[in-house]
Enzyme design. Structure first.
Site, PDB file in Angstrom:
ATOM      1  N   HIS A  12      -8.534   2.218  -5.412  1.00  0.00           N
ATOM      2  CA  HIS A  12      -7.830   1.181  -4.719  1.00  0.00           C
ATOM      3  C   HIS A  12      -6.251   1.686  -4.833  1.00  0.00           C
ATOM      4  O   HIS A  12      -5.899   1.781  -6.122  1.00  0.00           O
ATOM      5  CB  HIS A  12      -7.891  -0.151  -5.172  1.00  0.00           C
ATOM      6  CG  HIS A  12      -9.561  -0.441  -4.834  1.00  0.00           C
ATOM      7  ND1 HIS A  12      -9.917  -0.716  -3.839  1.00  0.00           N
ATOM      8  CD2 HIS A  12     -10.617  -0.538  -5.819  1.00  0.00           C
ATOM      9  CE1 HIS A  12     -11.113  -1.073  -3.698  1.00  0.00           C
ATOM     10  NE2 HIS A  12     -11.638  -1.042  -5.276  1.00  0.00           N
ATOM     11  N   TYR A  37       0.891  -1.182  -0.066  1.00  0.00           N
ATOM     12  CA  TYR A  37      -0.091  -0.093   0.044  1.00  0.00           C
ATOM     13  C   TYR A  37       0.999   1.329  -0.177  1.00  0.00           C
ATOM     14  O   TYR A  37       0.307   2.359  -0.141  1.00  0.00           O
ATOM     15  CB  TYR A  37      -0.825   0.083   1.132  1.00  0.00           C
ATOM     16  CG  TYR A  37      -1.853  -1.139   1.354  1.00  0.00           C
ATOM     17  CD1 TYR A  37      -2.841  -1.057   0.195  1.00  0.00           C
ATOM     18  CD2 TYR A  37      -1.923  -2.240   2.162  1.00  0.00           C
ATOM     19  CE1 TYR A  37      -3.780  -2.389   0.061  1.00  0.00           C
ATOM     20  CE2 TYR A  37      -2.832  -3.284   2.041  1.00  0.00           C
ATOM     21  CZ  TYR A  37      -3.734  -3.178   0.986  1.00  0.00           C
ATOM     22  OH  TYR A  37      -4.563  -4.362   0.948  1.00  0.00           O
TER      23      TYR A  37
HETATM   24  C1  DQA Z   1      -7.516  -1.854  -1.025  1.00  0.00           C
HETATM   25  C2  DQA Z   1      -7.691  -3.180  -1.514  1.00  0.00           C
HETATM   26  C3  DQA Z   1      -8.528  -4.249  -0.837  1.00  0.00           C
HETATM   27  O1  DQA Z   1      -8.643  -5.243  -1.389  1.00  0.00           O
HETATM   28  C4  DQA Z   1      -8.312  -4.246   0.546  1.00  0.00           C
HETATM   29  O2  DQA Z   1      -8.946  -5.119   1.529  1.00  0.00           O
HETATM   30  C5  DQA Z   1      -7.775  -2.914   1.278  1.00  0.00           C
HETATM   31  C6  DQA Z   1      -7.121  -1.754   0.507  1.00  0.00           C
HETATM   32  C7  DQA Z   1      -6.497  -1.037  -1.869  1.00  0.00           C
HETATM   33  O3  DQA Z   1      -6.827   0.254  -1.426  1.00  0.00           O
HETATM   34  O4  DQA Z   1      -5.904  -1.329  -2.438  1.00  0.00           O
HETATM   35  O5  DQA Z   1      -8.144  -2.603   2.481  1.00  0.00           O
HETATM   36  O6  DQA Z   1      -8.939  -1.154  -1.036  1.00  0.00           O
END
Ligand code: DQA
Length: 149
Positions: free
Chosen positions: A99, A22
């Site tokens: 995302h 992330y």
């Molecule tokens: C997310 C992707 C999702 O699969 C995950 O559960 C998240 C973050 C992203 O920003 O990449 O919590 O939404």
């Protein structure tokens, strides 16, 4: 123009949550640079984060007449929440799903977004910059609707 940015569960942990997936940027830093881009476009942004599905649904239910659009990262609820999809559908303003990671390139259970079908579009895999791009796209979309094109 006023845009609400909704962030779902565990996104409050950004910066120290799986930074290899992330990134190292905190949620506050991402919201600050999105707000700065908004200010440059003459748009006000407001950020809301909750780990609670009901709180996210309730907040989306207050959008009509207050905000012109919504940017939402439903996080883990992306893949499971019919309630959140229904709330997006019902909120009365256009939404863009964001995302940080590329959900299409991750585990199979992340390939399906229950919520994206209720949104104008989706940006995935561009880290925090995805929010800035979502804002630019949403503002352009709302502007073009206001002009009737
Ligand atoms: C997310 C992707 C999702 O699969 C995950 O559960 C998240 C973050 C992203 O920003 O990449 O919590 O939404």
């Amino acid at each position: 123009m006023k845009i609400l940015i909704v962030n779902g569960p565990n996104l409050n942990l950004l910066g120290r949550r799986e930074p290899d997936v992330y990134g190292a940027e905190t949620l506050d830093a991402i919201m600050a640079r999105t707000a700065a881009r908004g200010a440059a476009l003459g748009v006000e942004t407001e950020a809301f984060q909750s780990n609670d599905e009901g709180a996210l649904v309730t907040r989306l239910g207050t959008c009509a007449g207050v905000y012109d659009g919504v940017i939402i990262n439903p996080a883990g609820y992306t893949h499971t929440s019919v309630a959140l999809r229904d709330a997006i559908q019902a909120c009365g303003v256009p939404c863009v799903e964001v995302h940080l990671s590329n959900i299409a390139a991750r585990e199979a259970f992340r390939h399906t977004s229950v919520t994206a079908g209720a949104c104008l579009g989706q940006i995935s895999g561009l880290g925090g910059t995805g929010y800035v791009l979502a804002l630019e796209g949403l503002v352009e979309y709302i502007g073009s609707k206001e002009k009737g094109s």
